[in-house]
Design an enzyme around this catalytic site. Sequence first.
Site, mmCIF file in Angstrom:
data_model
loop_
_atom_site.group_PDB
_atom_site.id
_atom_site.type_symbol
_atom_site.label_atom_id
_atom_site.label_comp_id
_atom_site.label_asym_id
_atom_site.label_seq_id
_atom_site.Cartn_x
_atom_site.Cartn_y
_atom_site.Cartn_z
ATOM 1 N N CYS A 2 0.841 -1.195 0.000
ATOM 2 C CA CYS A 2 0.000 0.000 0.000
ATOM 3 C C CYS A 2 0.879 1.249 0.000
ATOM 4 O O CYS A 2 2.062 1.203 0.265
ATOM 5 C CB CYS A 2 -0.867 0.009 1.260
ATOM 6 N N ASN A 102 0.061 -0.071 6.076
ATOM 7 C CA ASN A 102 0.662 -0.928 5.049
ATOM 8 C C ASN A 102 1.300 -2.086 5.796
ATOM 9 O O ASN A 102 1.958 -1.876 6.803
ATOM 10 C CB ASN A 102 1.730 -0.135 4.281
ATOM 11 N N LYS A 489 13.392 -16.151 -19.272
ATOM 12 C CA LYS A 489 13.858 -14.820 -18.861
ATOM 13 C C LYS A 489 14.819 -14.247 -19.901
ATOM 14 O O LYS A 489 14.704 -13.080 -20.294
ATOM 15 C CB LYS A 489 14.545 -14.923 -17.499
ATOM 16 N N GLU A 492 12.776 -13.327 -23.144
ATOM 17 C CA GLU A 492 11.805 -12.219 -23.100
ATOM 18 C C GLU A 492 12.485 -10.892 -22.761
ATOM 19 O O GLU A 492 11.941 -9.829 -23.046
ATOM 20 C CB GLU A 492 10.691 -12.521 -22.100
ATOM 21 N N HIS A 508 19.696 -36.677 -26.907
ATOM 22 C CA HIS A 508 18.596 -37.131 -27.799
ATOM 23 C C HIS A 508 18.324 -36.120 -28.890
ATOM 24 O O HIS A 508 17.203 -36.022 -29.383
ATOM 25 C CB HIS A 508 17.345 -37.383 -26.949
ATOM 26 N N LYS A 604 2.037 -7.172 -19.177
ATOM 27 C CA LYS A 604 2.184 -7.695 -17.817
ATOM 28 C C LYS A 604 1.131 -8.763 -17.539
ATOM 29 O O LYS A 604 1.383 -9.732 -16.859
ATOM 30 C CB LYS A 604 2.062 -6.570 -16.785
HETATM 31 C C1 AGP Z 1 6.867 -13.867 -17.062
HETATM 32 O O1 AGP Z 1 8.133 -13.198 -17.009
HETATM 33 C C2 AGP Z 1 6.052 -13.450 -18.238
HETATM 34 N N1 AGP Z 1 5.856 -12.034 -18.200
HETATM 35 C C3 AGP Z 1 4.807 -14.288 -18.479
HETATM 36 O O2 AGP Z 1 5.267 -15.539 -18.893
HETATM 37 C C4 AGP Z 1 3.845 -14.501 -17.278
HETATM 38 O O3 AGP Z 1 4.447 -15.318 -16.316
HETATM 39 C C5 AGP Z 1 2.596 -15.226 -17.815
HETATM 40 O O4 AGP Z 1 1.963 -14.386 -18.741
HETATM 41 C C6 AGP Z 1 1.610 -15.619 -16.709
HETATM 42 O O5 AGP Z 1 1.148 -14.473 -16.063
HETATM 43 P P1 AGP Z 1 0.300 -14.660 -14.717
HETATM 44 O O6 AGP Z 1 1.221 -15.264 -13.703
HETATM 45 O O7 AGP Z 1 -0.138 -13.275 -14.335
HETATM 46 O O8 AGP Z 1 -0.848 -15.567 -15.020
#
Ligand code: AGP
Length: 609
Positions: A2, A102, A489, A492, A508, A604
Amino acid sequence: MCGIIGYTGHRPALPVVLEGLRHLEYRGYDSAGVGYVLQKKLHRVRAKGKLHNLEDALTNLGAAITVSCAIGHTRWATHGIPEERNAHPHFSNDGTLALVHNGIIENYQELKAELVQKGYGFESDTDTEVLINLISFCRQSEPSLLAAFAKALSLAHGAYAVCMLDCEAPQTLYAARMQAPLLVGKGVGEYFIASDIPAFLASTRDVLFLEDGEIVVASPNTCSLYTLTDIVHPLKREVQTIQWGIQAAQKGGYRHFMLKEIFEQPTVIQDCLSGRIKADNHIDLPELASMPLPKQIHIVACGTSYHAGLWGQHILENLAHIPVTTEIASEFRYKERFLIPQDDLVLVISQSGETADTLAALRTAKEHSIPTLALCNVLGSSLAREADRVCYTQAGPEISVASTKAMTSQMLLLTCLALFFGEKKGVLDPLQQKHLLATLKTLPITLANELPTMHEKAKFLARKYAQAKSFFFLGRGHCFSLALEGALKLKELSYIHAEGYACGEMKHGPIALIDPHFPSLVLALDDAFYPKITSNVVEIQSRQGRVIAITNPGTDIAVDDRWEIPKVLDPLSAFCVLPCLQLFSYEMADYLGKDVDQPRNLAKSVTVE
Ligand code: AGP
């Protein structure tokens, strides 16, 4: 977490407090409110949702514009869904005290029960309303409000940052902190109390930093600091001048939110475990009290949450002896034949609680009357509301698109689940339980001590391997899911192609890709898989593949770059491996000049299919 802002001075307080709340919006919240005293009576205005809803409710201030002391709050719900009645400030029953807060009061249920016994009533589901009424109750027996404030806070267990108003002293702010940020801004004839510097940086750069267990009493021209145990002798505290700008201050001085959130992980571990490890060394998950033990668990998630689920499968099977499957939500939701029996459990994991595929998977499970449990970070999110039960990860708002601290909190909650179910099933080895709980308690300090060293190593390796066009991330056992996460990581954040693989799978097919320009990061911990990992590494090196090995002191693996981390009891070693992977990708992306907090093409929360 908060946002808190209190103001006392010579200016109209409500515009100052609203401005402060605007600078705290980045922290994420679901409701907001302000409180003030007018003609010796407490007033408050609260609104669900975004700050503009509160601003709309405050358009006709009337006489309130003359008020020069007020408190404000943006709420990130931890107890009680995001509704106006749960928004802060909360009042004492007698209407004389108002509080914004908070943090998490771990023993609020017990305190609430005692206050109810004494005739107190509650309109909200919050721990905050319990705390303000506890202060009010203590006021009956203590010689001063300050003494009652200190007494009540000493009875509250857990983390808090609070700011309080008393209708009988309309220009005075009372504040305190314990394991939650709070600091004082010193202006000319005015003082600010805030959870974060951006709240008042536009007005003053002069700051008094508070320590845990300290109390502040501020009015326009005076500010005294005390401790919970000594409210007689004021503390001396040097004023410090902040050099940051607003942007940097919102990141707490870190270059990016992602780096800030990686370094928040020790606190996240503490917050996630808060109230869940009881004094008798048992895991307490009241959200699951009446839930029957599932015969099998089906974990469903996306992205990083899916990797957390894969890791959770490992610990649930090993500790609770419950068979677990882990599936990607976008596959699970389109199953042609749904064969899950009704005495199983579908466990959905999501930081945002709004991921479309995961939500669809949850709804599919419910259509087939399968019991559902959600692990979520956002209270009141769709997933949290629609699942039969929900456990909150309590990681605080995660701003950076790349999920870091949320995954740590998900894995922690999965560990708690495994211990909880294992004990319920009577299959938990007491010695193993004791060692795991002891390790969980020391994780925050272990990680806090190690993060700066990890960061320096990540910086060095990112620069050394920045020209790589592809990377393998390899692991076995519980480290396989971490390898997948490390690859995600890097992809992305730095846009470098990366693949996470089970180390044993290399022969394999994938080993055909190895050459001097295709390095591998191998998770080679000092565990049962170590001998196998070392032979996998030799196979890679015999094809001129370069190798980074995340390992423990004392291992003899000979690679291009050793990355030593403290030895931690398996599988909790994951909580030291994961930050290395996060920092390596962070430093690679930052070095390559990528947009770390907002990588291209990503959102996000993926609320579309
Ligand atoms: C993680 O770094 C990504 N931004 C993405 O894979 C994320 O974890 C995924 O979209 C799931 O999101 P959520 O946990 O909000 O469901």
